[in-house]
Write a protein that holds these residues in place. Sequence first.
Motif, short mmCIF file in Angstrom:
data_model
loop_
_atom_site.label_atom_id
_atom_site.label_comp_id
_atom_site.label_asym_id
_atom_site.label_seq_id
_atom_site.Cartn_x
_atom_site.Cartn_y
_atom_site.Cartn_z
N ALA A 85 0.76 -1.26 0.10
CA ALA A 85 0.04 -0.04 -0.05
C ALA A 85 0.79 1.44 0.10
CB ALA A 85 -0.83 -0.07 1.01
N ALA A 86 1.92 1.39 0.85
CA ALA A 86 2.87 2.39 0.93
C ALA A 86 3.56 2.69 -0.48
CB ALA A 86 3.88 2.09 2.17
N LEU A 87 3.96 1.55 -0.90
CA LEU A 87 4.62 1.65 -2.37
C LEU A 87 3.88 2.22 -3.44
CD1 LEU A 87 7.29 -0.64 -3.58
CD2 LEU A 87 5.56 -0.19 -5.09
N ARG A 88 2.47 1.73 -3.58
CA ARG A 88 1.55 1.90 -4.49
C ARG A 88 1.23 3.60 -4.20
NH1 ARG A 88 -0.90 -3.01 -6.24
NH2 ARG A 88 0.76 -3.95 -7.14
N ARG A 89 1.18 4.05 -2.96
CA ARG A 89 0.91 5.51 -2.81
C ARG A 89 2.10 6.41 -3.48
NH1 ARG A 89 -2.34 6.56 2.69
NH2 ARG A 89 -1.73 8.53 2.56
N SER A 90 3.23 5.74 -3.17
CA SER A 90 4.33 6.75 -3.79
C SER A 90 4.69 6.59 -5.02
CB SER A 90 5.59 6.71 -2.75
OG SER A 90 5.66 5.33 -2.20
N VAL A 91 4.04 5.84 -5.85
CA VAL A 91 4.32 5.56 -7.17
C VAL A 91 3.08 5.67 -8.20
CG1 VAL A 91 5.47 3.95 -8.92
CG2 VAL A 91 6.21 4.14 -6.53
N ASP A 166 -0.38 12.33 -5.36
CA ASP A 166 0.65 12.98 -4.91
C ASP A 166 1.69 12.23 -4.72
OD1 ASP A 166 -0.84 15.52 -4.46
OD2 ASP A 166 -1.34 14.82 -2.45
N PRO A 167 1.93 11.32 -5.90
CA PRO A 167 3.10 10.42 -6.17
C PRO A 167 4.52 10.91 -5.95
CG PRO A 167 2.30 10.70 -8.18
CD PRO A 167 1.42 11.38 -7.26
N GLU A 168 5.53 10.35 -5.51
CA GLU A 168 6.86 10.97 -5.52
C GLU A 168 7.52 10.41 -6.86
OE1 GLU A 168 8.74 11.32 -1.78
OE2 GLU A 168 6.88 10.16 -0.84
N VAL A 169 6.95 9.40 -7.34
CA VAL A 169 7.56 8.67 -8.57
C VAL A 169 6.52 8.57 -9.79
CG1 VAL A 169 9.23 7.02 -9.52
CG2 VAL A 169 9.52 7.83 -7.14
N MET A 170 6.75 8.90 -10.80
CA MET A 170 5.76 8.59 -11.90
C MET A 170 6.51 7.74 -12.95
SD MET A 170 2.76 10.05 -11.77
CE MET A 170 1.91 10.51 -13.54
N LEU A 171 5.64 6.55 -13.11
CA LEU A 171 6.13 5.68 -14.33
C LEU A 171 5.14 5.73 -15.54
CD1 LEU A 171 6.29 2.42 -11.80
CD2 LEU A 171 8.06 4.19 -12.35
N PHE A 172 5.87 5.67 -16.62
CA PHE A 172 5.18 5.96 -17.88
C PHE A 172 5.64 4.79 -18.95
CE2 PHE A 172 5.40 10.25 -16.02
CZ PHE A 172 4.26 10.75 -16.39
#
Lengths: 254, 212
Positions: A85-91, A166-172
């Motif tokens: 959950a924590a990981l998905r929130r920051s990414v 409000d993610p800290e990292v965005m993956l495209f």
Amino acid sequence: MSAVAQEPAVVLDRIHKQFGDLVVVRDVSLTVARGEVVAIIGPSGSGKSTLLRCINLLERADSGRVEVVGRAVEPGAGVAGRDLAALRRSVGMVFQSFNLFPHMTVLRNVSLPQERVLGRSRAEADARSRQLLERVGLAAKADTYPSRCSGGQQQRVAIARALALDPEVMLFDEPTSALDPELGLEVLAVMRELAADGMTMVVVTHEIHFAADVADRVVVMADGAVLEEGTPEQVLRSPSTERARRFLSAVVDR
Amino acid sequence: MEVLEAVLLGVPVTLLVTVAALALGAVLAVPLAAARRSRVVPLRWLGRVVIDVVRGIPPVVWLFLIFFGLGRDLIRLEPIEAGIIGLGVISAGYLAEIYRGGLSAVHAGQWEAASALGMGGTDTLVRVVAPQAFRVSLPAVTTYAISLLKDSTIVSAIGVSEILFRATQSARSTGAGLTPFFVAAAVYILLSAPLAWLSRGLDARLRARVAR
Ligand SMILES: Nc1ncnc2c1ncn2[C@@H]1O[C@H](COP(=O)(O)OP(=O)(O)O)[C@@H](O)[C@H]1O
Ligand SMILES: [Mg+2]
């Protein structure tokens, strides 16, 4: 600089992933600094998407360690619900096929995850959504359904939806591959702005110009491994391996 | 006139049996469909066996088993209760397969996107996947509801006084020959037509909203 600021946004440490007997990612390590934009390029089938999806655990690496803003998991040994959950929130992630929810308006698409994941009220979520839709140039589309939007508009909504958490990292993952070139440009423009604002981004792409202009670092993958990595000038102008040279001349000459 | 009145008396009973059985089936079908799509292999297998058994036994046999078996020895069941339970169980089998089809029709990217956004499995199912599966399933569910409306005639076999039961009675007592059955046929058409129209209208509306 404080220790926290120096800590990388993403660390992939010897990631290995196979589907049955097919090894798709072999022992790949990659570190992404905060605010850095990394472009991953390479022939199709080389494992780019799989590597990207290993970051937010849409794929569970068989072995290796994934660390996002200081929180580490070893997917091969199991992932606790709280860590996931924590990981998905920051990414945040943006897909090639947009994946908007077709039965909801654009506004609901952006607000629903905020309500369900962050516990924001409908009013708070909608306010934030409208702000982000404004930012991606789609304030006027808030009350329409995704099917009434062009592909480029849908992808910008998808970007807003991810940013709303409000993610800290965005993956495209090839965010423009499903789009006509002009529509791709509006999406790339939004991504450029995002990069300029300091977002940490990992972008799998075939857009060599975008990689050259926006990325701080370019990674070339082939056959599940990193073939080459460095600044765009180094990698795109003077690749050191023959395989990378062949791939690049194929995409650049297109 | 007498015949018409007699047949019309059966209408509320037919509607009650149909609606209640459909509602019961709609609820029971949820765990069955879930079992069919479970990651746990024995559960998947069990779901499949239950569905095949439920659908494999002729409806009349189900009714007799429930009414004369269960209803006599274990708990007292009125014919109408036995009828609703029997048709409800059968409906569950068919609706479970319809739900399953609807769920599979939802693009895997929907699960992935919700998952990447941090939404939980139940949330994703309830908010994202089920509404889309519902839209896909709606025509099949309506078609099933219409056939259930007609097939509910079989509860007359255990003495539920629905339309066919009334028509048969009327035919016997008045010597009106086939007339009561023609009346019954007309009533069934009048009952099912609006359902079909409603479904088409709803389907078109939902489709217009989310068509890709
Ligand atoms: N879920 C999966 N199951 C089996 N094979 C897969 C799966 N996902 C990807 N692959 C295979 O892994 C290889 C790499 O895929 P992918 O990571 O999508 O490459 P790329 O994004 O570079 O085109 C391909 O051969 C693909 O067929
Ligand atoms: Mg890919």
